[in-house]
Write a protein that holds these residues in place. Structure first.
Motif, PDB file in Angstrom:
ATOM      1  N   GLY A  44       6.894   1.924   8.703  1.00  0.00           N
ATOM      2  CA  GLY A  44       8.087   2.634   8.248  1.00  0.00           C
ATOM      3  C   GLY A  44       8.860   3.273   9.393  1.00  0.00           C
ATOM      4  O   GLY A  44       9.447   4.339   9.249  1.00  0.00           O
ATOM      5  N   VAL A  45       8.829   2.606  10.560  1.00  0.00           N
ATOM      6  CA  VAL A  45       9.537   3.121  11.737  1.00  0.00           C
ATOM      7  C   VAL A  45      10.414   2.012  12.299  1.00  0.00           C
ATOM      8  O   VAL A  45      10.367   0.862  11.847  1.00  0.00           O
ATOM      9  CB  VAL A  45       8.554   3.604  12.823  1.00  0.00           C
ATOM     10  N   SER A  46      11.231   2.338  13.278  1.00  0.00           N
ATOM     11  CA  SER A  46      12.094   1.331  13.876  1.00  0.00           C
ATOM     12  C   SER A  46      11.313   0.426  14.820  1.00  0.00           C
ATOM     13  O   SER A  46      10.244   0.796  15.315  1.00  0.00           O
ATOM     14  CB  SER A  46      13.226   2.007  14.654  1.00  0.00           C
ATOM     15  N   ARG A  47      11.892  -0.767  15.062  1.00  0.00           N
ATOM     16  CA  ARG A  47      11.268  -1.688  16.001  1.00  0.00           C
ATOM     17  C   ARG A  47      11.240  -1.078  17.405  1.00  0.00           C
ATOM     18  O   ARG A  47      10.297  -1.299  18.169  1.00  0.00           O
ATOM     19  CB  ARG A  47      12.037  -3.003  16.034  1.00  0.00           C
ATOM     20  N   GLY A  48      12.257  -0.277  17.718  1.00  0.00           N
ATOM     21  CA  GLY A  48      12.312   0.382  19.013  1.00  0.00           C
ATOM     22  C   GLY A  48      11.158   1.345  19.217  1.00  0.00           C
ATOM     23  O   GLY A  48      10.626   1.477  20.324  1.00  0.00           O
TER      24      GLY A  48
END
Length: 307
Positions: A12-16
């Motif tokens: 549930g986080v960004s790919r970055g």
């Protein structure tokens, strides 16, 4: 096979954020925890090659040894690998067989693969081969002022070997090794000689010829120095456990009692297996000092990151 996008989606986080975690950049603790959990759940294995291309540096450290066919070098490799793991590095073990050309090829590989660092026990001149951007730590022999060196006090070890034989009653000492003698062995021999001269002890030097069956030279030397079954030296010091052990077994073959008639001390005291009992007295050269090499590699990498 899971990829970075799958990890980001499950966490549930960004790919970055996942990329930052993989490449060692900071994340908030709660994000880091979610990413770690997602990686475990997906059994995700980061692509080391892709990461190296992006960061311009891999997490591999090349360790070059002249041989792995001795207990000391095997034990040293073991402890260096443990320490490298603590810093997040993986070890590539390279056996050069004391061959300069093979060392060159390993250094070229390290340059091409942009490894995190090189640890070497090379006795060749490789100072001009290593890219300035790659951290390097030398063991035993100084390569240049550009690179740090981890070295034992080999002179003190030779001095101590002669001293211990003297303290235990030996009056005529023998240094045993194999020709040509140089580098660390020369310093061990010099420490031995200096102690004998400082204390007015009789001593001799026995160097076997540099050939495959060098132990036959030891055998002939022992045979030529036996008078009525008594060996003419009562204390033997060698610059390696290998030569000390060879000499010991040859003395026994000639029915010379060890340690009753002749006391022997080697150098290194490395074990073939962890539970191996002590069977030969030796000057201990600690292999656990591999952590110093790894710390210097890690420090050099960090310095370059901060530039």
């Amino acid at each position: 096979m899971a990829n970075m996008n799958d990890v980001a989606s499950l966490a549930g986080v960004s790919r970055g954020s996942v990329s930052n975690y993989i490449n060692g950049r900071p994340n908030r603790p709660e994000i880091k925890h979610k990413i770690e959990q997602a990686i475990r759940d997906l059994n995700y294995i980061p692509n080391a090659t892709a990461r190296a291309l992006k960061t311009n540096r891999s997490n591999y450290v090349v360790f070059i040894l002249p041989t792995v066919n001795t207990p000391f070098f095997s034990e040293l490799s073991y402890f260096i690998q443990i320490e490298l793991n603590k810093f997040g590095y993986k070890m590539i073990l390279c056996n050069s067989n004391s061959n300069y050309q093979e060392e060159i090829e390993y250094i070229e590989m390290a340059n091409t693969q942009k490894v995190a660092g090189v640890i070497t026990m090379s006795y060749s001149d490789i100072s001009e081969l290593v890219a300035p951007s790659i951290p390097l730590v030398a063991i035993e022999k100084k390569i240049s002022n550009q690179f740090p060196t981890i070295v034992s006090d080999n002179y003190a070890g030779g001095h101590l070997g002669a001293e211990q034989l003297h303290k235990r009653g030996a009056k005529k000492l023998l240094f045993v090794s194999k020709a040509p003698i140089k580098d660390v062995s020369e310093r061990r021999r010099q420490g031995f000689i200096d102690y004998c001269q400082e204390n007015n002890l009789r001593y001799d030097i026995m160097l076997a010829e540099d050939k495959r069956d060098f132990s036959s030279d030891y055998d002939h030397f022992i045979d030529n120095h036996l008078i009525n079954g008594k060996f003419q030296f009562d204390g033997v010091f060698s610059d390696t456990d290998e030569y000390a052990s060879d000499f010991w077994h040859l003395l026994v073959k000639h029915q010379v009692l060890v340690p009753k008639d002749v006391q022997i001390i080697g150098f290194d005291a490395a074990k073939i297996y962890p539970r191996q009992p002590i069977f030969l007295s030796a000057i201990r050269q600690s292999t656990k000092n591999g952590r110093s090499c790894c710390s210097k590699i890690a420090d050099s990498v960090q310095i370059r990151k901060n530039r």
